[in-house]
Write an enzyme that holds these catalytic residues in place. Structure first.
Site, PDB file in Angstrom:
ATOM      1  N   HIS A 532       0.843  -1.196   0.000  1.00  0.00           N
ATOM      2  CA  HIS A 532       0.000   0.000   0.000  1.00  0.00           C
ATOM      3  C   HIS A 532       0.887   1.258   0.000  1.00  0.00           C
ATOM      4  CE1 HIS A 532      -3.830  -1.980   1.985  1.00  0.00           C
ATOM      5  NE2 HIS A 532      -3.565  -2.444   0.773  1.00  0.00           N
ATOM      6  N   HIS A 575      -8.665   1.038   2.576  1.00  0.00           N
ATOM      7  CA  HIS A 575      -7.823   0.418   1.565  1.00  0.00           C
ATOM      8  C   HIS A 575      -7.696   1.398   0.405  1.00  0.00           C
ATOM      9  CE1 HIS A 575      -7.883  -3.921   3.080  1.00  0.00           C
ATOM     10  NE2 HIS A 575      -8.434  -3.161   4.022  1.00  0.00           N
TER      11      HIS A 575
END
Length: 596
Positions: A532, A575
């Site tokens: 990420h 997310h």
């Protein structure tokens, strides 16, 4: 200084003293570098105007018929295949001297074709903090309507509701191109009440909608998929395939090497891009012209490489690569934030016939309990140390230490004053005896970097996230691991799932009542990267080390923008995919409004 001298300096600053213009083989109004999650959103919206032409340059290919992409339960099968860049970091000194793998999609749709499809946006305060970084008008309220604009939410069925799916309709859009919902195989099972009762027994409440702007608690997050067709809905399927017939929109296969600059085109002392130089699969160089703008959407690990190859970045780094500095912008490639993560497997069996996953978001108060005040004070006192360590690792001329301290103080306030969530625990249940927790630190204080390894090979960057440079990141992951363990060993989950204990990673011994030191050794040797990455071309003030302004325009340029995860100035609780769709939708409107 004489007017003539001022004019000469401006000319040199704009690259007029040395032409970089080349003969274009073809020209478009807009060139977008990268057909990923953000790039295809921008391409779709800009090409809505039939009077403009849009080209998207992408080294990956069309994967719409790849079962590893379309299947909603095939997560991970595309990893380390040709459609995954499968990057590797340098060895991490504070994480067992190990290199970490980082997954990033190499396909039409980018990482949205290979990720876990989770659609969770984050907390209100996290987006509001962007304004404090020099981005007026960037906050939850301004981006929320774009979340809804992109989304086509499918209301869960009765069986999905019985299995744990919940929602509140006011937080969703129902007419956008991006399908969001739950897998049809999600069915009712006796484990759903056990999950709820166990978390609530640990004082973690049920969150009815994780996309409300408050994610604390546990819930079953929706995914980017078509519930009726049971197909992954990546960015290509959502934003490109429905409009691929447009004559003014094209995807061109190739790898962008650098942005080219106009000779004689300078607007108010800012460089003007006139196109890009790309490399074909056959290894031939080709130049495409951009009449209006170049939008770089290559992702957090590639966008800074494109900028550096184009002469934008830290002069010391560019000089070492043999690249002429055109814009002195030391923040390029810096402020890399990657979330350290870990897996715990447990022996047991809930008798499930289908897979399901619950997302649990925990605050610092949840994680540290009675020790919260002491930890808050200690971490605040350590911020100058962490900022200096990051600056020393990158080079004193790369990071503004005071700017980084300000950034870390804002992050500290989010965690300890605004009570945003500090860790996520993903509880996974699958048929058979697979019980697992994937957990990670949401807001690492460690800061890393990504830079070109050589001027001629953009595909092999030097990535150094500096995992656990801040010891607080290790403490947070430890606390999250303990919380995940408590869940599986608490009632009614322990009895109903016949849970006997964790199955550990590697050969490390971790006793049931392990000390902090034992947990730290274990995690240093077994933690992984969450893939990420953010922040490497941050949207924040130049004084803080930012690379782009609130209109996503690269400082010192007239017509180069960045729209992807590299623009996100700090991590989010959600997310990334969900946030990027909203970011890109708003960016497209900004580009339309401000392009001259």
């Amino acid at each position: 200084m004489a007017p003539r001298s001022v004019a000469l300096l401006l000319a040199l600053a704009c690259g007029l003293g040395k032409s970089t213009a080349t003969v274009e083989s073809e020209s478009f109004d807009y060139i977008i570098v990268g057909a990923g999650t953000s790039g295809l959103v921008v391409a779709n919206r800009l090409s809505e105007d039939p009077s403009v032409t849009v080209a998207v340059i992408e080294p990956g290919t069309d994967q719409r018929d790849n079962i590893n992409v379309t299947a909603t339960e095939a997560f991970g099968l595309s990893f380390n295949t040709p459609m995954d860049w499968a990057y590797s970091t340098v060895k991490q000194r504070d994480a067992g001297d190990r290199a970490f793998g980082l997954h990033a999609g190499k396909a039409w749709g980018g990482t949205s074709t290979i990720n876990g499809m989770t659609y969770i946006r984050g907390n209100v305060a996290e987006f509001d903090a962007w304004e404090q970084l020099g981005n007026p008008g960037w906050n939850w309220e301004s981006i929320f309507s774009y979340f809804k604009k992109s989304e086509k939410y499918t209301i869960p069925t009765d069986s999905q509701l019985a299995a744990g799916a919940t929602y509140e309709s006011q937080y969703h859009g129902f007419d956008g191109p991006l399908h969001v919902g739950y897998v049809p195989s999600l069915e009712n099972g006796s484990f759903a009440p056990a999950v709820k009762d166990t978390w609530e027994g640990l004082s973690v409440s049920h969150n009815l909608d994780l996309n409300s702007g408050s994610v604390r608690g546990f819930g079953m997050g929706p995914q980017t998929l078509d519930s009726n067709l049971n197909v992954r809905w990546d960015a290509a399927r959502a934003y490109y395939q429905p409009v691929e017939h447009r004559p003014n929109l094209r995807i061109i296969k190739g790898t962008v090497k650098r942005i080219t600059w106009a000779s004689g085109g300078c607007k108010k002392g800012h460089l003007v891009a006139n196109g890009v130089e790309m490399l074909t699969d056959a290894g031939k160089s080709r130049t495409l012209g951009a009449k209006k703008e170049v939008v770089v959407s290559a992702g957090a690990l590639r966008t800074p490489l494109v900028l550096e190859a184009s002469g934008i970045g830290n002069p010391r780094i560019l000089k070492s690569l043999g690249i002429e500095t055109r814009i002195n912008l030391p923040g390029v490639g810096e402020h890399l934030v990657e979330q350290p993560a870990h897996f715990l497997m447990f022996s047991g069996d809930l008798g499930s016939s289908s897979a399901s996953a619950y997302h649990t978001y925990l605050t610092a108060a949840d994680l540290f309990g009675a020790n919260l005040a002491a930890i808050e004070a200690a971490t605040r006192a350590d911020i100058p140390k962490w900022a200096r360590a990051a600056a020393d690792a990158s080079g004193a001329d790369s990071l503004n230490v005071r700017g980084l301290e300000k950034l870390l103080h804002i992050q500290h306030d989010l965690l300890f004053k605004h009570n945003v969530t500090a860790a996520e625990v993903l509880t996974a249940i699958a048929p058979g005896s697979v019980l697992a927790s994937n957990y990670w630190t949401l807001f690492p204080f460690s800061r890393g970097s990504v830079h070109l390894g050589s001027r001629d090979n953009i595909d092999e960057p030097v990535i150094d996230p500096r995992i656990f440079l801040s010891d607080f990141d290790l403490s947070t992951l430890t606390a999250a691991g303990r919380f995940a363990t408590r869940f599986w060993l608490s009632e009614p989950m322990k009895t109903q799932g016949s849970v006997t204990g964790p199955v550990l990673s590697g050969d490390v011994d971790l006793p049931r009542n392990a000390t902090d030191a034992q947990w730290h050794v274990y995690l240093r040797d077994t933690a992984v990267a969450n893939s990420h990455p953010t922040g490497t071309a941050s949207m924040m003030s130049r004084e803080l080390g930012g690379v782009i302004d609130p209109e996503l325009r690269v400082y010192g340029t007239a017509n180069v923008r960045v729209v992807d995860a590299s623009a996100v100035p700090m991590q989010l609780s959600g997310h990334l995919t969900a946030a990027l769709y909203g970011l890109a939708e708003r960016a497209a409107d900004i580009i339309k409004r401000t392009t001259h």
